[in-house]
Write an enzyme that holds these catalytic residues in place. Structure first.
Site, short mmCIF file in Angstrom:
data_model
loop_
_atom_site.label_atom_id
_atom_site.label_comp_id
_atom_site.label_asym_id
_atom_site.label_seq_id
_atom_site.Cartn_x
_atom_site.Cartn_y
_atom_site.Cartn_z
N ASP A 190 -2.46 -22.84 11.10
CA ASP A 190 -0.73 -22.68 11.42
C ASP A 190 -0.54 -24.25 11.80
OD1 ASP A 190 1.44 -20.57 11.14
OD2 ASP A 190 2.08 -22.31 11.60
N VAL B 131 0.05 -27.65 5.95
CA VAL B 131 0.06 -27.99 4.40
C VAL B 131 0.23 -29.04 4.02
CG1 VAL B 131 -1.39 -25.53 4.92
CG2 VAL B 131 1.11 -25.93 3.97
N ASN C 290 -0.62 -19.01 2.96
CA ASN C 290 -0.04 -17.90 3.27
C ASN C 290 1.17 -18.61 3.35
OD1 ASN C 290 1.00 -15.29 3.80
ND2 ASN C 290 1.08 -16.66 5.68
N TYR D 173 13.35 -23.06 -3.29
CA TYR D 173 12.55 -21.56 -3.34
C TYR D 173 12.07 -20.96 -4.54
CZ TYR D 173 10.54 -18.44 -0.71
OH TYR D 173 9.33 -17.78 -0.30
N LYS E 56 7.61 -21.14 -5.90
CA LYS E 56 7.09 -19.75 -5.84
C LYS E 56 5.83 -19.59 -7.23
CE LYS E 56 6.59 -19.08 -1.53
NZ LYS E 56 5.56 -19.01 -0.79
#
Ligand SMILES: NC(=O)c1ccc[n+]([C@@H]2O[C@H](COP(=O)([O-])OP(=O)(O)OC[C@H]3O[C@@H](n4cnc5c(N)ncnc54)[C@H](O)[C@@H]3O)[C@@H](O)[C@H]2O)c1
Length: 254
Positions: free
Chosen positions: A36, A64, A90, A156, A160
């Protein structure tokens, strides 16, 4: 224990669903690398897993969207615990519900770098390890916004949808190589994701609000972690290249 001896990497593990997934995996016997941006949050979760629950876990600071951080994340699992068995992509951020007419290039690039490119890079780094031992599991946290047009902003939703496309292609391509790749599509879940929603677009939020109003309830991160445990374990040995929706029945309405 359902993940005894397995080595897992979980991104976005300092908070919300990633935290719950990391804790549950460790409880089920996995050695977990928690990744993280939020180092303080990571340390608290690692402390909880190792000191309070007797599990095995290590924290790595990872952005990430940085290629070098992704490399280091997977290398840490191999160097610390000898291999990689389970990769959970995630980490993710929300947009501000902007419809396409209001998207800025900066926000588009940021969301795709974090939500989509980071997922691709981590999978690309893990695949050679999985191919060599003909075994490995990938779980990507997508969203109901990954198949609905009405749950978030255009950026978004597109990021996704792309994660679901990547998931299906990867599941298909390596299906005969002992590798499984699936996504979870959470509905609304009680996490800190709201902190990534900046400069809310009132028009977009009102439109998305029409569908949010029919969501039966807000889920808990632990309820999502149970789906992630199923997908990581051999209990899902014939589940590949697909999306498990965990939304309390929200999208059953559409
Ligand atoms: N909460 C929801 O309602 C919901 C619904 C559908 C999908 N999701 C998805 O679930 C995933 C987990 O989110 P959550 O709801 O638990 O939110 P959260 O904000 O509680 O946790 C996300 C974690 O990701 C980390 N993160 C953000 N950007 C990062 C980066 N660039 N590099 C490394 N770490 C980074 C954050 O620091 C945080 O710890 C996300 O992919 C999100 O899009 C959430």
């Amino acid at each position: 224990m359902r993940l005894e001896g397995k080595v897992a990497v979980v991104t976005g593990a300092a908070s919300g669903m990633g935290k719950s997934i990391a804790e549950l995996y460790a409880k089920e016997g996995a050695k977990v690398v928690l990744a993280d941006l939020n180092v303080e949050g990571l340390q608290q979760v690692v402390e909880e897993i190792t000191s309070n629950r007797g599990g095995t876990a290590k924290a790595v600071k990872v952005n990430v969207s940085e290629a070098a951080d992704i490399e280091n994340m997977i290398d840490t699992a191999v160097n610390e615990y000898g291999t990689l068995d389970i990769l959970v992509n995630n980490a993710g951020i929300m947009d501000g519900f902007e419809p396409v007419g209001d998207i800025t290039d900066e926000k588009w690039d940021l969301l795709f770098d974090v939500n989509t490119k980071g997922v691709m890079r981590a999978m690309r780094k893990a695949i050679p390890i999985f191919l060599e031992k003909e075994s490995g599991v990938i779980i990507n946290t997508a969203s109901t916004g990954g198949f609905s047009g009405a749950h978030a902003g255009a950026t978004y939703g597109a990021s996704k949808h792309a994660v679901i496309g990547l998931t299906k292609n990867t599941g298909f391509m390596y299906a005969k190589k002992g590798i499984r790749c699936n996504a979870i599509a959470p509905g609304s879940v009680e996490t800190n994701i709201g902190s990534s929603m900046l400069n809310i677009n009132q028009f977009g939020m009102e439109r998305a609000g029409l569908t949010h109003a029919v969501s039966p309830r807000i889920g808990k991160p632990e309820e999502l972690a149970k789906a992630a445990l199923f997908l990581a374990s051999d209990e899902s040995s014939f589940v590949n290249g697909t999306v498990i929706t965990v939304d309390g029945g929200w999208t059953a309405a559409f």
